[in-house]
Design a protein around this motif. Structure first.
Motif, PDB file in Angstrom:
ATOM      1  N   ALA A   1       2.883   6.728   1.176  1.00 38.43           N
ATOM      2  CA  ALA A   1       3.461   8.283   0.755  1.00 38.43           C
ATOM      3  C   ALA A   1       2.532   9.121   1.169  1.00 38.43           C
ATOM      4  CB  ALA A   1       3.462   7.728  -0.739  1.00 38.43           C
ATOM      5  N   GLY A   2       1.225   8.725   0.699  1.00 35.11           N
ATOM      6  CA  GLY A   2       0.189  10.370   0.386  1.00 35.11           C
ATOM      7  C   GLY A   2       0.558  10.558   2.070  1.00 35.11           C
ATOM      8  N   TYR A   3       0.636  10.009   3.124  1.00 37.12           N
ATOM      9  CA  TYR A   3       0.243   9.723   4.212  1.00 37.12           C
ATOM     10  C   TYR A   3       1.856  10.576   4.798  1.00 37.12           C
ATOM     11  CZ  TYR A   3      -0.063  10.155   9.306  1.00 37.12           C
ATOM     12  OH  TYR A   3       0.341  10.568  10.915  1.00 37.12           O
TER      13      TYR A   3
ATOM     14  N   THR B   1      11.535   1.759   3.962  1.00 36.00           N
ATOM     15  CA  THR B   1      10.898   1.605   5.477  1.00 36.00           C
ATOM     16  C   THR B   1      10.741   0.224   5.272  1.00 36.00           C
ATOM     17  OG1 THR B   1       9.654   2.763   5.065  1.00 36.00           O
ATOM     18  CG2 THR B   1      11.910   4.271   5.515  1.00 36.00           C
ATOM     19  N   GLY B   2      10.190   0.448   4.023  1.00 30.60           N
ATOM     20  CA  GLY B   2       9.105  -1.529   3.779  1.00 30.60           C
ATOM     21  C   GLY B   2      10.063  -2.466   4.189  1.00 30.60           C
TER      22      GLY B   2
ATOM     23  N   LYS C   1       0.731  -1.061  -0.134  1.00 33.85           N
ATOM     24  CA  LYS C   1       0.722  -0.272  -0.108  1.00 33.85           C
ATOM     25  C   LYS C   1       1.151   1.458  -0.281  1.00 33.85           C
ATOM     26  CE  LYS C   1      -3.996  -2.128   2.257  1.00 33.85           C
ATOM     27  NZ  LYS C   1      -4.744  -2.819   1.064  1.00 33.85           N
ATOM     28  N   SER C   2       1.684   1.244  -0.624  1.00 34.64           N
ATOM     29  CA  SER C   2       2.706   2.777  -0.574  1.00 34.64           C
ATOM     30  C   SER C   2       2.143   3.541  -1.275  1.00 34.64           C
ATOM     31  CB  SER C   2       3.863   1.973  -1.528  1.00 34.64           C
ATOM     32  OG  SER C   2       3.891   1.494  -3.072  1.00 34.64           O
TER      33      SER C   2
ATOM     34  N   PRO D   1       8.254  10.468  -0.548  1.00 33.43           N
ATOM     35  CA  PRO D   1       7.559   9.964  -0.114  1.00 33.43           C
ATOM     36  C   PRO D   1       7.617   8.315  -0.353  1.00 33.43           C
ATOM     37  CG  PRO D   1       6.308  11.479  -0.687  1.00 33.43           C
ATOM     38  CD  PRO D   1       7.630  11.654  -0.969  1.00 33.43           C
ATOM     39  N   ARG D   2       7.452   8.084  -1.558  1.00 32.01           N
ATOM     40  CA  ARG D   2       7.288   7.442  -2.158  1.00 32.01           C
ATOM     41  C   ARG D   2       8.490   5.840  -1.521  1.00 32.01           C
ATOM     42  NH1 ARG D   2       4.338   3.644  -4.550  1.00 32.01           N
ATOM     43  NH2 ARG D   2       4.816   2.270  -6.368  1.00 32.01           N
ATOM     44  N   ALA D   3       9.763   6.809  -2.387  1.00 34.27           N
ATOM     45  CA  ALA D   3      10.816   5.457  -1.938  1.00 34.27           C
ATOM     46  C   ALA D   3      10.991   5.992  -0.675  1.00 34.27           C
ATOM     47  CB  ALA D   3      11.830   6.991  -2.832  1.00 34.27           C
TER      48      ALA D   3
END
Length: 134
Positions: free
Chosen positions: A31-33, A49-50, A26-27, A42-44
């Protein structure tokens, strides 16, 4: 007592492995949050971190360089506490309280990860390898 430590490792790792799955599947949502919290790229960061959560959680669970896995989790938790849950920036009392709870949870779990680090450093049975830093 080694079995008790193994059960503790399983319960501890469960949280991080579940979070890793969320980060990796649910990246976009995460990433939005993260972006709303001012996290750069944020997506990276969510994907990175995942992977950090997955690797650290598996290392602790399986006892493969569990000391390194514990440090990976502690670093994630300290970063998450300060970057994602800065309760001191919240003006709404309810929002402030919610962020404080999350901040405190992350700090407490970081302490637990450091305790795991210490145990792995001092030797324990029911692991695949000794600690990397032993």
């Amino acid at each position: 007592m080694d079995v008790v430590f193994l059960i503790g490792r399983i319960l501890f790792a469960y949280l991080f492995l579940g979070s890793a799955v969320g980060h990796l599947t649910k990246s976009s949502d995460m990433a939005g949050y993260a972006g709303s919290r001012g996290i750069p790229a944020p997506r990276a960061m969510v994907l990175g971190t995942g992977v950090q959560l997955l690797v650290g959680g598996l290392m602790v669970l399986l006892g493969v360089w569990g000391d390194l896995g514990s440090l990976l989790l502690a670093l994630f938790l300290v970063g998450a506490a300060f970057l994602m849950h800065p309760f001191w920036k919240e003006s709404d009392p309810m929002g402030r309280q919610m962020e404080m709870v999350q901040f405190n949870k992350d700090v407490a779990l970081a302490g637990a990860a450091l305790a795991f680090f210490w145990v792995f450093q001092n030797g324990v049975d029911l692991t695949i390898t000794d600690g990397l830093f032993s």
